[in-house]
Enzyme design. Structure first.
Site, PDB file in Angstrom:
ATOM      1  N   ASN A 175       0.850  -1.196   0.063  1.00 12.72           N
ATOM      2  CA  ASN A 175       0.025   0.101  -0.034  1.00 12.72           C
ATOM      3  C   ASN A 175       0.858   1.369  -0.031  1.00 12.72           C
ATOM      4  O   ASN A 175       0.385   2.266  -0.512  1.00 12.72           O
ATOM      5  CB  ASN A 175      -1.088   0.103   1.091  1.00 12.72           C
ATOM      6  CG  ASN A 175      -0.370  -0.165   2.599  1.00 12.72           C
ATOM      7  OD1 ASN A 175       0.581  -1.015   2.751  1.00 12.72           O
ATOM      8  ND2 ASN A 175      -0.775   0.432   3.556  1.00 12.72           N
TER       9      ASN A 175
ATOM     10  N   GLU B  81       3.784  -3.699  12.349  1.00 16.57           N
ATOM     11  CA  GLU B  81       2.764  -2.492  12.222  1.00 16.57           C
ATOM     12  C   GLU B  81       1.705  -2.906  11.374  1.00 16.57           C
ATOM     13  O   GLU B  81       1.761  -3.330  10.328  1.00 16.57           O
ATOM     14  CB  GLU B  81       3.493  -1.356  11.194  1.00 16.57           C
ATOM     15  CG  GLU B  81       4.772  -0.807  11.607  1.00 16.57           C
ATOM     16  CD  GLU B  81       4.636   0.370  12.975  1.00 16.57           C
ATOM     17  OE1 GLU B  81       3.240   0.518  13.099  1.00 16.57           O
ATOM     18  OE2 GLU B  81       5.392   0.816  13.484  1.00 16.57           O
TER      19      GLU B  81
ATOM     20  N   CYS C  98      -3.308   2.115   6.709  1.00 10.11           N
ATOM     21  CA  CYS C  98      -3.647   1.485   8.086  1.00 10.11           C
ATOM     22  C   CYS C  98      -4.137   2.747   8.863  1.00 10.11           C
ATOM     23  O   CYS C  98      -4.739   2.305   9.732  1.00 10.11           O
ATOM     24  CB  CYS C  98      -2.490   0.657   8.693  1.00 10.11           C
ATOM     25  SG  CYS C  98      -0.867   1.768   8.301  1.00 10.11           S
TER      26      CYS C  98
ATOM     27  N   GLU D 182       8.252   2.925  14.901  1.00 14.66           N
ATOM     28  CA  GLU D 182       8.949   3.094  13.945  1.00 14.66           C
ATOM     29  C   GLU D 182       9.115   4.582  13.370  1.00 14.66           C
ATOM     30  O   GLU D 182       8.297   5.176  13.622  1.00 14.66           O
ATOM     31  CB  GLU D 182       8.734   2.102  12.659  1.00 14.66           C
ATOM     32  CG  GLU D 182       8.941   0.520  12.986  1.00 14.66           C
ATOM     33  CD  GLU D 182       9.016  -0.294  11.998  1.00 14.66           C
ATOM     34  OE1 GLU D 182       8.302  -0.209  10.881  1.00 14.66           O
ATOM     35  OE2 GLU D 182      10.072  -1.103  11.982  1.00 14.66           O
TER      36      GLU D 182
HETATM   37  P1  NAI Z   1      -0.725  -9.501   4.206  1.00 16.20           P
HETATM   38  O1  NAI Z   1      -0.396  -9.030   5.560  1.00 16.20           O
HETATM   39  O2  NAI Z   1      -1.054 -10.841   3.787  1.00 16.20           O
HETATM   40  O3  NAI Z   1       0.817  -9.254   3.293  1.00 16.20           O
HETATM   41  C1  NAI Z   1       1.716  -8.379   3.861  1.00 16.20           C
HETATM   42  C2  NAI Z   1       2.931  -8.920   3.196  1.00 16.20           C
HETATM   43  O4  NAI Z   1       3.325 -10.178   4.213  1.00 16.20           O
HETATM   44  C3  NAI Z   1       3.326  -9.329   2.020  1.00 16.20           C
HETATM   45  O5  NAI Z   1       4.569  -9.134   1.897  1.00 16.20           O
HETATM   46  C4  NAI Z   1       2.947 -10.793   2.123  1.00 16.20           C
HETATM   47  O6  NAI Z   1       3.662 -11.565   1.224  1.00 16.20           O
HETATM   48  C5  NAI Z   1       3.629 -11.222   3.489  1.00 16.20           C
HETATM   49  N1  NAI Z   1       3.257 -12.429   3.963  1.00 16.20           N
HETATM   50  C6  NAI Z   1       1.768 -12.807   4.073  1.00 16.20           C
HETATM   51  N2  NAI Z   1       1.844 -13.993   4.734  1.00 16.20           N
HETATM   52  C7  NAI Z   1       3.010 -14.550   5.320  1.00 16.20           C
HETATM   53  C8  NAI Z   1       3.667 -15.296   6.134  1.00 16.20           C
HETATM   54  N3  NAI Z   1       2.974 -16.431   6.579  1.00 16.20           N
HETATM   55  N4  NAI Z   1       4.913 -15.025   6.467  1.00 16.20           N
HETATM   56  C9  NAI Z   1       5.703 -14.092   5.945  1.00 16.20           C
HETATM   57  N5  NAI Z   1       5.009 -13.382   5.468  1.00 16.20           N
HETATM   58  C10 NAI Z   1       3.836 -13.350   4.905  1.00 16.20           C
HETATM   59  O7  NAI Z   1      -1.494  -8.353   3.483  1.00 16.20           O
HETATM   60  P2  NAI Z   1      -2.411  -8.511   2.282  1.00 16.20           P
HETATM   61  O8  NAI Z   1      -2.956  -9.974   2.084  1.00 16.20           O
HETATM   62  O9  NAI Z   1      -1.661  -7.910   1.043  1.00 16.20           O
HETATM   63  O10 NAI Z   1      -3.711  -7.686   2.534  1.00 16.20           O
HETATM   64  C11 NAI Z   1      -4.815  -8.304   3.340  1.00 16.20           C
HETATM   65  C12 NAI Z   1      -5.328  -7.196   4.210  1.00 16.20           C
HETATM   66  O11 NAI Z   1      -4.211  -6.881   5.300  1.00 16.20           O
HETATM   67  C13 NAI Z   1      -5.654  -5.653   3.697  1.00 16.20           C
HETATM   68  O12 NAI Z   1      -7.178  -5.837   3.357  1.00 16.20           O
HETATM   69  C14 NAI Z   1      -5.452  -4.727   5.029  1.00 16.20           C
HETATM   70  O13 NAI Z   1      -6.629  -5.046   5.718  1.00 16.20           O
HETATM   71  C15 NAI Z   1      -4.333  -5.358   5.774  1.00 16.20           C
HETATM   72  N6  NAI Z   1      -2.781  -4.589   5.468  1.00 16.20           N
HETATM   73  C16 NAI Z   1      -2.614  -3.897   6.219  1.00 16.20           C
HETATM   74  C17 NAI Z   1      -1.641  -3.014   5.753  1.00 16.20           C
HETATM   75  C18 NAI Z   1      -0.895  -2.070   6.828  1.00 16.20           C
HETATM   76  O14 NAI Z   1      -0.446  -0.997   6.560  1.00 16.20           O
HETATM   77  N7  NAI Z   1      -0.935  -2.104   8.123  1.00 16.20           N
HETATM   78  C19 NAI Z   1      -0.943  -3.352   4.751  1.00 16.20           C
HETATM   79  C20 NAI Z   1      -1.390  -4.360   3.814  1.00 16.20           C
HETATM   80  C21 NAI Z   1      -2.438  -4.935   4.214  1.00 16.20           C
END
Ligand code: NAI
Ligand code: MG
Length: 514
Positions: free
Chosen positions: A176, A273, A308, A487
């Site tokens: 994002n 985060e 977020c 951070e």
């Molecule tokens: P996600 O949390 O699945 O992915 C974020 C990162 O974590 C990516 O690089 C992904 O490949 C990695 N990841 C996923 N599973 C992992 C595992 N088991 N071990 C290590 N790394 C892993 O987020 P996603 O699927 O892109 O989005 C889903 C929801 O997450 C969104 O709708 C939103 O609600 C939330 N989100 C929150 C963010 C924030 O800035 N706090 C950023 C992105 C998503």
């Protein structure tokens, strides 16, 4: 295996310096390990699309543990030398790396826009500038990596603490705000003498790979490594790698919990985060010229709500409710949704089919809620220019109860809900009624109320009469289930990217001078 060194691939750059698609093609199939942009060990790749028109902009390696091992091994070797480089020299190199990215910012921000679908003018350009700024700031702070001397409890004893590098750090980032978050993970870690392996988000790998490639011109090989792949396949072995002694992650709560679980097995510290379901609050005496645009900025509509800190529950005092809601709707009508790379666009496209569906699903729930009203937006665009691409208008709802999933879940799309209130205490407890505790904004002219809110609101990033996005030198992190650690500022480098030794040296008796 073919190795493509940075020299050769730079030559291709001259084709058309301004077309980011040439860059994403050039970076396709590559990872950055030990200073070399090279093919991965993994023999499969996945397609990366531009959310604005769904065209394939390139392919990225679907790395697994072999590539994680390779990158960690390079980082481990580099760490031995890097920790020996004087801190301020490390900082200077980091600043030069930031300068190099700045020289190429036009290209970097365009690749960022192409990767993410975030609008170039309102998002990708300022995000690139923030990533450079943050990197430069940590470079300048390298001289602050100092310990303390402690008054000795015993005669003749020198008692002090050190701040040392931890070792190899793993960063896992989302899509994002990939460039800013990349900088926020690597810059404090590298300044502190660690070496880093970052796994990019599968949706937006190229802008980060490009920034890392440019930075590698100024950093010794192996200090900064970037691999790509899916979470379980690539992120997990990276986190679990025994040489990795610190993990920093931004993303969803569920994955944050998983990562904390993997890291727990080797007692490895994690910074998390995570998400939020943040309140924006407008009291009856608020300056509406600040509050109305503030609600819109606070919701991060021009990032399609994919933030977020998006304040998606908007509590508005009854007395001014209609005026505020009408004011917000009028301003939302001015937001231009369109081609992310077009300079006149305010708001681009949602990142992926998955996130687009997620928004549509929550809108389905909202529309089926008795009494719900769509104040603005709420329908997919019909303009033929916007039907191929994940475009959705800024959407503002009301008439939805706080117990609805629409008000409880992090939608991470451009959908916010207005909630009328008349009692301050009740509103504060409603605002706090969420497992998250990331950010909160409030508008009022009443200092006493403002300070009471600061005291009682359960959020780590609290603002009054404004709703700025997190930035460098502002310590940022969530309470409750929104995260662990802070951070973006000096304290993050000192507290989360350093190891410390407590040293006691007994002076003994002076030796004989020969
Ligand atoms: P996600 O949390 O699945 O992915 C974020 C990162 O974590 C990516 O690089 C992904 O490949 C990695 N990841 C996923 N599973 C992992 C595992 N088991 N071990 C290590 N790394 C892993 O987020 P996603 O699927 O892109 O989005 C889903 C929801 O997450 C969104 O709708 C939103 O609600 C939330 N989100 C929150 C963010 C924030 O800035 N706090 C950023 C992105 C998503
Ligand atoms: Mg996921």
């Amino acid at each position: 295996m073919t190795r493509i060194d940075v020299e050769t691939s730079n030559a291709d750059r001259t084709m058309d310096a301004n077309d980011p698609r040439n860059e994403t093609r050039r970076l396709s199939g590559r990872i950055l390990v030990d200073g070399v942009l090279r093919e991965a060990e993994a023999d499969t790749q996945f397609e990366v699309i531009h959310p604005g028109d769904l065209s394939v902009i390139g392919t990225a390696p679907r790395c697994g543990s072999a590539d994680a091992d390779l990158a960690v091994e390079a980082a481990r070797r580099a760490q031995i030398l890097w920790r020996g480089v004087p801190a301020r020299d490390r900082g200077r190199m980091l600043q030069k790396a930031a300068d190099a990215v700045e020289t190429e910012h036009v290209l970097v921000e365009r690749v960022l826009s192409l990767d993410t679908g975030n609008a170039l003018r309102t998002q990708a350009r300022p995000e690139t500038a923030s990533a450079i700024d943050l990197t430069r700031m940590f470079g300048g702070l390298a001289g602050e990596l100092k310990g303390e001397t402690v008054p000795a409890a015993t005669r003749n004893v020198l008692h002090y603490t050190t701040r040392d590098p931890i070792g190899v750090v793993a960063g896992i980032i989302p899509w994002n705000a990939p460039l800013f978050l990349f900088a926020a993970k690597i810059a404090p870690a590298i300044a502190a003498g660690n070496t880093v392996v970052v796994k990019t988000a599968e949706q937006a790998p190229f802008c980060v790979l490009l920034m890392a490639e440019i930075m590698n011109r100024e950093l010794p090989p192996g200090v900064l490594n970037v691999i790509s792949g899916y979470g379980e396949e690539c992120g997990r072995p990276l986190v679990e790698h025994p040489v990795v002694r610190k993990v920093t992650f931004t993303g969803s709560l569920a994955v944050g919990q998983q990562i904390a679980g993997y890291a727990a097995q080797k007692l490895c510290p994690v910074t998390l985060e995570l998400g939020g379901k943040n309140p924006g609050i407008v009291l009856a005496d608020a300056d509406l010229d600040l509050a109305i645009p503030g609600i819109i900025d606070g919701m991060r509509y021009t990032r399609q709500g994919q933030a977020c800190t998006a304040a998606s529950r908007v509590f508005i005092h009854e007395k001014i409710y209609d005026r505020v809601v009408e004011g917000v709707a009028a301003k939302l009508a001015e937001i231009r949704v369109g081609d992310p790379l077009d300079e006149t666009t305010d708001m681009g496209a949602i990142i992926s089919a998955e996130q687009f569906e997620r928004t549509l699903n929550y809108m389905e729930i909202a529309k089926n809620t008795p009494g719900a009203r769509v104040i603005f937006g709420g329908e997919k665009p019909v303009d033929p220019k916007l039907t191929t691409g994940y475009y959705y208008p800024p959407t503002f709802l009301d008439g939805i109860g706080l117990d609805s999933e629409v008000c409880r879940d992090e939608i991470f799309g451009p959908v916010a809900t207005a909630l009328p209130f008349n009692d301050f205490d009740e509103m504060i407890s409603q605002a706090n009624d969420t497992p998250y505790g990331l950010s909160a904004n409030l508008w009022t002219r009443d200092l006493s109320r403002a300070l009471e809110y600061v005291d009682r609101i359960e959020a780590g990033f609290v603002q009054v009469n404004q709703c700025a996005a997190p930035r460098s030198n502002v310590s940022y992190g969530g309470l409750k289930m929104s995260g662990l650690g802070k951070e973006y500022a000096l304290d993050s480098m000192l507290n989360h990217f350093c190891a410390s030794k407590t040293v006691l040296i007994n002076r003994g008796t002076p030796g004989n001078l020969v």
